[in-house]
Each structure stands twice: as structure tokens, then as C-alpha cells.
Design an enzyme around this catalytic site. Structure first.
Site, PDB file in Angstrom:
ATOM      1  N   GLY A 228       0.836  -1.206   0.000  1.00  0.00           N
ATOM      2  CA  GLY A 228       0.000   0.000   0.000  1.00  0.00           C
ATOM      3  C   GLY A 228       0.860   1.241   0.000  1.00  0.00           C
ATOM      4  O   GLY A 228       2.076   1.163  -0.223  1.00  0.00           O
ATOM      5  N   ASN A 229       0.253   2.385   0.225  1.00  0.00           N
ATOM      6  CA  ASN A 229       1.032   3.622   0.301  1.00  0.00           C
ATOM      7  C   ASN A 229       0.403   4.568   1.318  1.00  0.00           C
ATOM      8  O   ASN A 229      -0.634   4.256   1.910  1.00  0.00           O
ATOM      9  CB  ASN A 229       1.179   4.256  -1.083  1.00  0.00           C
ATOM     10  CG  ASN A 229      -0.167   4.633  -1.667  1.00  0.00           C
ATOM     11  OD1 ASN A 229      -0.846   5.507  -1.156  1.00  0.00           O
ATOM     12  ND2 ASN A 229      -0.557   3.940  -2.743  1.00  0.00           N
ATOM     13  N   ARG A 230       1.012   5.723   1.497  1.00  0.00           N
ATOM     14  CA  ARG A 230       0.652   6.597   2.614  1.00  0.00           C
ATOM     15  C   ARG A 230      -0.477   7.581   2.324  1.00  0.00           C
ATOM     16  O   ARG A 230      -0.780   8.434   3.140  1.00  0.00           O
ATOM     17  CB  ARG A 230       1.897   7.377   3.062  1.00  0.00           C
ATOM     18  CG  ARG A 230       2.953   6.476   3.658  1.00  0.00           C
ATOM     19  CD  ARG A 230       4.218   7.260   3.964  1.00  0.00           C
ATOM     20  NE  ARG A 230       4.008   8.318   4.949  1.00  0.00           N
ATOM     21  CZ  ARG A 230       4.917   9.214   5.272  1.00  0.00           C
ATOM     22  NH1 ARG A 230       6.095   9.182   4.693  1.00  0.00           N
ATOM     23  NH2 ARG A 230       4.651  10.157   6.165  1.00  0.00           N
ATOM     24  N   SER A 231      -1.093   7.481   1.165  1.00  0.00           N
ATOM     25  CA  SER A 231      -2.137   8.459   0.834  1.00  0.00           C
ATOM     26  C   SER A 231      -3.315   8.355   1.815  1.00  0.00           C
ATOM     27  O   SER A 231      -3.837   7.270   2.060  1.00  0.00           O
ATOM     28  CB  SER A 231      -2.635   8.214  -0.589  1.00  0.00           C
ATOM     29  OG  SER A 231      -3.710   9.071  -0.860  1.00  0.00           O
ATOM     30  N   ALA A 295      -3.710   7.681  -5.125  1.00  0.00           N
ATOM     31  CA  ALA A 295      -2.353   7.167  -5.335  1.00  0.00           C
ATOM     32  C   ALA A 295      -2.470   5.677  -5.625  1.00  0.00           C
ATOM     33  O   ALA A 295      -2.371   4.846  -4.705  1.00  0.00           O
ATOM     34  CB  ALA A 295      -1.508   7.420  -4.094  1.00  0.00           C
TER      35      ALA A 295
END
Ligand code: CTP
Length: 425
Positions: A228-231, A295
Site C-alpha cells: 500500500g502507500n501513505r495516501s 495514489a
């Protein structure tokens, strides 16, 4: 009128706060009237001067003492109370905003036909300020051609009628017709008030349909693990709210965000880039504008394990093979359903040996083929989860608009300003 800071209302658009804006809160006879107490609290606690105007039937659900106590003002439903103050015109004339929540089918009908048989309908006829109506009723009543015709009439006349939410209704039934969450109606009202105070058009996206993606996708390795990512989704949600406040019909495709549904916005919750693409691409085909604030992960695991992956007995770590995901923004830009759809992308850049943040942004704008690219400098990760943002909005036509550090709502409005200009051309 006080100008002290404790009497200034918060301004989500970053515009100078308005000194104690005057709001008329109309409440009509639906079960959701109790939710208006929370809306009233939010408005008064954030420095708005609120007069509550319930209808007779609203008082069947929540009594006048509650409205009087929470607003700190007397409450009337008819035009015969305090006649010497001419309340049937004064309230509407002096308001900065009239918001009716919940608005019943009957109220929509009376407002659409210009009836003036109580204090609220008189106020609606005399108001020159923005008017927001938040309908709540059973699905059948909302979908009835009479109600839809009344809504269309009101919208044509400049009223912001927000779409009801979907979900549990009064009885056991579920469907479209719920009052959006009071906190989100409050957010929408503050957007409208701040826009109006700053002299910006309050309904310049009326009749437009827009699609916004938000949040970060998750690409699963097995049923419990993902890349995943930090968005956080904050910027995308701010864009959806801002567009709804400017009158647009908004579809928000939210990837893994825990933020609540913005009022009047159709929210589709997704997890993976495949799900996001499946919703965004067809929705964008007929939209006036699409903003890819999400994102999406650039890569996903090449394979998915149906069973949870176990640790190897010999202590070795598994190698994870990745494959590249489709580039949704590039697809939206290069195979447009409508040639005139304004396509907007975001670029989170840090700058590197090959170029500065803006140079990389210009190259990305050309590569993606979109009309606008909102370039964020994310060196240090400061923007993730933060309520603030700053950016440069690059246009394919060579323009560059700097948006100074401010709220994500302020950046959202700056982006819609650019979109609205291109839609008018
Ligand atoms: N985007 C997309 N599909 C992807 C990746 C990104 O639609 N698979 C969109 C994002 O929503 C954003 C824009 O493309 O609007 C830019 O995202 P970014 O991650 O900065 O671009 P990349 O193409 O991944 O470029 P880079 O090589 O710099 O990571």
C-alpha cells in the site's frame, strides 16, 4: 456585529474568515430533524450566528425549546410572532446562508412553487444569499416525478439541492433518501459561505458531472497482506466536497479511506487499482472532468495466494515478484469518452538528479497527456495525512498556477477554478 477572532467562522477555502456569518437553519418535518441539532451545534460552535426556523411539523419531532436552547435565540414557525420586526422578510434579507436540513418532499414542493404560508417559506422567498436544501425522505418519495421536477426547478433557480445519501431509512428499509451526516452538511455549508464571502462563484459547476479518485490502493499478496502507500484521501475528499459545494454532481472513488462520505456526493469504495479502474474509467467516459487524486500502486504482486503465506521452516524469506499496474490517468487522457473532458492528475515529486520538482512535473504532464497536473513537493513526506498542502498547477497550455500553503480545501477550490475556466472555453 463582532469582529473578534472568537466570533469569526472558520474558512475552509483559506479565504479571510467572515465575521460571524448569519445563517438561517430551516428544519422541516422529517424524522431526521434530530440530526439538525448536531448541525446547529457545529454551526454555533464555529462562530456562526444561527436562527432556527422550524416548520410546524418539524416541532412534532424536535420541540422549540431544543432549538431555542441550542441557538440561544427565540424560535418561531409563523409570521405572526414579533410582527413589529417584520421577520418574514428580515430573516431572509439579512442571511449569509439559508440551509434547510432535513428538507421534506412537501417543503421542496412548496419552495419550488413559491408558496409562502409559514416563516420558512417566506424566508426562502426573500433570501438573496446562497440557499442549500438537504432533502431526506423515503426513496419512493425522492424518486417520484413530482419531487424530481421540483428539485430540477429549484436547481435551475440557483438553489443547491444536495443529493440524499443511501442507507438505512426510518423503518427497516434502506435506499436513497437519508440525510447526509450533519458534520458533512456543515462542511458543505462552510465551503459555500467562504466562497460567497470571497466573491467566488458559488454554483459555477452546476449541471457538471465530475469524477474524483482519492486514497491509496492496496495490492494483495494473500488475504491479510498487501502493498500500500501513505495516501490518506484527504485531498481527494476535499476536492469532492468543494465540487459538491459548487453545484457539481460528484462521484468519489475512494480507495481505502476511512473518511466519511461527503454530503451530496456519490461515494464508491474500492481497494485495489483493478477495482478503482473498473469504476473510474466508465464513470469518466461521460464526465465533464475527472481528477485523479488517488495514489494507485504502480506495482502489484505477480501472484496472489488464496491461503495465508506461511513462514518457511528454514527461515528463508519469500521473494515477491511484482508486475506493473495499468496507468489509469494515462488511459483516461489518451482514450477519452468525450473530447472535452478536463483530465487532471497529481504528481507527488521529490526532485532528483534528473530534474527539479517542477521539471519532473512538466515531463510527467506531457507523458500522461492530461490537461492539468497538480505538482506537490513531497520531500520529507510532509503532505501525507496533513490538513495542509501547497502545489503548482501546471496546464498543458503552458500555464503554471502557484497555490501557496493552505488548507486542502483551498487547493481543491484552486483546482476547480482551473477546471471551470477550461470548461467555459
Ligand atoms: N496514476 C494512475 N495510475 C497509476 C499510477 C498513477 O492513474 N498506476 C495517477 C495518479 O492518480 C496521479 C498521477 O497518475 O494522478 C501521477 O502519479 P505518480 O505516482 O506521481 O506517477 P507515476 O506515473 O507513478 O510516475 P513515477 O514514475 O514518477 O512514479
Amino acid at each position: 456585529m463582532s469582529t473578534g477572532s472568537d466570533h469569526e467562522a472558520a474558512s475552509p477555502t483559506g479565504a479571510r474568515p467572515v465575521a460571524r456569518p448569519t445563517v438561517v437553519l430551516g428544519v422541516t418535518g422529517g424524522i431526521a430533524a434530530y440530526k439538525a441539532c448536531e448541525l446547529l451545534r457545529r454551526l454555533t460552535e464555529s462562530g456562526h450566528d444561527v436562527t432556527v426556523v422550524p416548520t410546524e411539523s418539524a416541532l412534532q419531532f424536535v420541540g422549540a425549546p431544543t432549538w431555542a436552547a441550542l441557538s440561544g435565540k427565540p424560535v418561531a414557525t409563523d409570521v405572526w410572532t414579533d410582527v413589529h420586526e417584520v421577520p418574514h422578510v428580515r430573516l431572509g434579507q439579512s442571511a449569509d446562508l439559508v440551509v434547510v436540513a432535513p428538507a421534506t418532499a412537501d417543503t421542496l414542493a412548496r419552495a419550488a412553487h413559491g408558496l409562502a404560508d409559514d416563516l420558512l417559506t417566506n424566508t426562502l422567498l426573500t433570501a438573496r444569499c446562497p440557499v442549500v436544501l438537504a432533502p431526506a425522505m423515503h426513496t419512493e418519495m425522492w424518486e417520484h416525478p413530482a419531487t424530481q421536477a421540483n428539485v430540477a426547478t429549484l436547481r435551475e433557480r440557483g438553489v443547491l439541492v444536495i443529493e440524499p445519501a443511501e442507507g438505512r431509512l426510518t423503518g427497516k428499509d434502506t435506499g436513497k433518501g437519508r440525510l447526509p451526516e450533519p458534520g458533512e452538511i456543515f462542511e458543505l455549508c462552510t465551503h459555500v459561505l467562504a466562497r460567497a464571502a470571497a466573491g467566488g462563484a458559488t454554483r459555477d459547476l452546476a449541471g457538471r458531472s465530475v469524477v474524483v479518485s482519492a486514497g491509496g490502493t492496496r495490492e494483495y499478496l494473500d488475504p491479510v497482506r498487501f502493498l500500500g502507500n501513505r495516501s490518506s484521501g484527504l485531498q481527494g475528499f476535499a476536492l469532492a466536497r468543494a465540487a459538491a459545494a459548487r453545484g457539481a454532481e460528484v462521484t468519489l472513488v475512494a480507495a481505502n479511506s476511512t473518511l466519511p462520505d461527503p454530503a451530496g456526493v456519490k461515494v464508491v469504495r474500492v481497494e485495489t487499482i483493478a477495482e478503482l479502474r473498473e469504476v473510474v474509467v466508465p464513470a469518466a467516459a461521460s464526465a465533464d472532468a475527472v481528477v485523479m487524486a488517488a495514489a494507485p500502486a504502480d506495482f502489484r504482486p505477480a501472484s496472489y495466494s488464496e491461503a495465508k503465506m506461511k513462514k518457511a521452516a528454514d527461515g528463508s524469506a519469500p521473494a515477491i515478484e511484482l508486475v506493473q499496474n495499468p496507468d489509469v490517468l494515462h488511459e483516461l487522457s489518451t482514450s477519452r469518452g468525450r473530447a472535452d473532458t478536463v483530465v487532471v492528475g497529481f504528481a507527488a515529486e521529490t526532485g532528483d538528479a534528473t530534474g527539479t520538482v517542477l521539471e519532473l512535473g512538466r515531463a510527467k504532464l506531457a507523458r500522461k497527456g492530461c490537461d492539468l497536473l497538480v505538482v506537490n513537493d513531497v520531500s520529507g513526506g510532509a503532505v501525507f495525512g496533513s490538513p495542509e498542502n501547497e502545489a503548482v498547477i501546471l496546464g498543458a497550455d503552458g500555464t503554471a498556477t502557484e497555490v501557496p500553503r493552505g488548507s486542502k480545501a483551498a487547493l481543491a477550490h484552486a483546482i476547480w477554478d482551473q477546471v471551470a475556466r477550461r470548461l467555459q472555453d
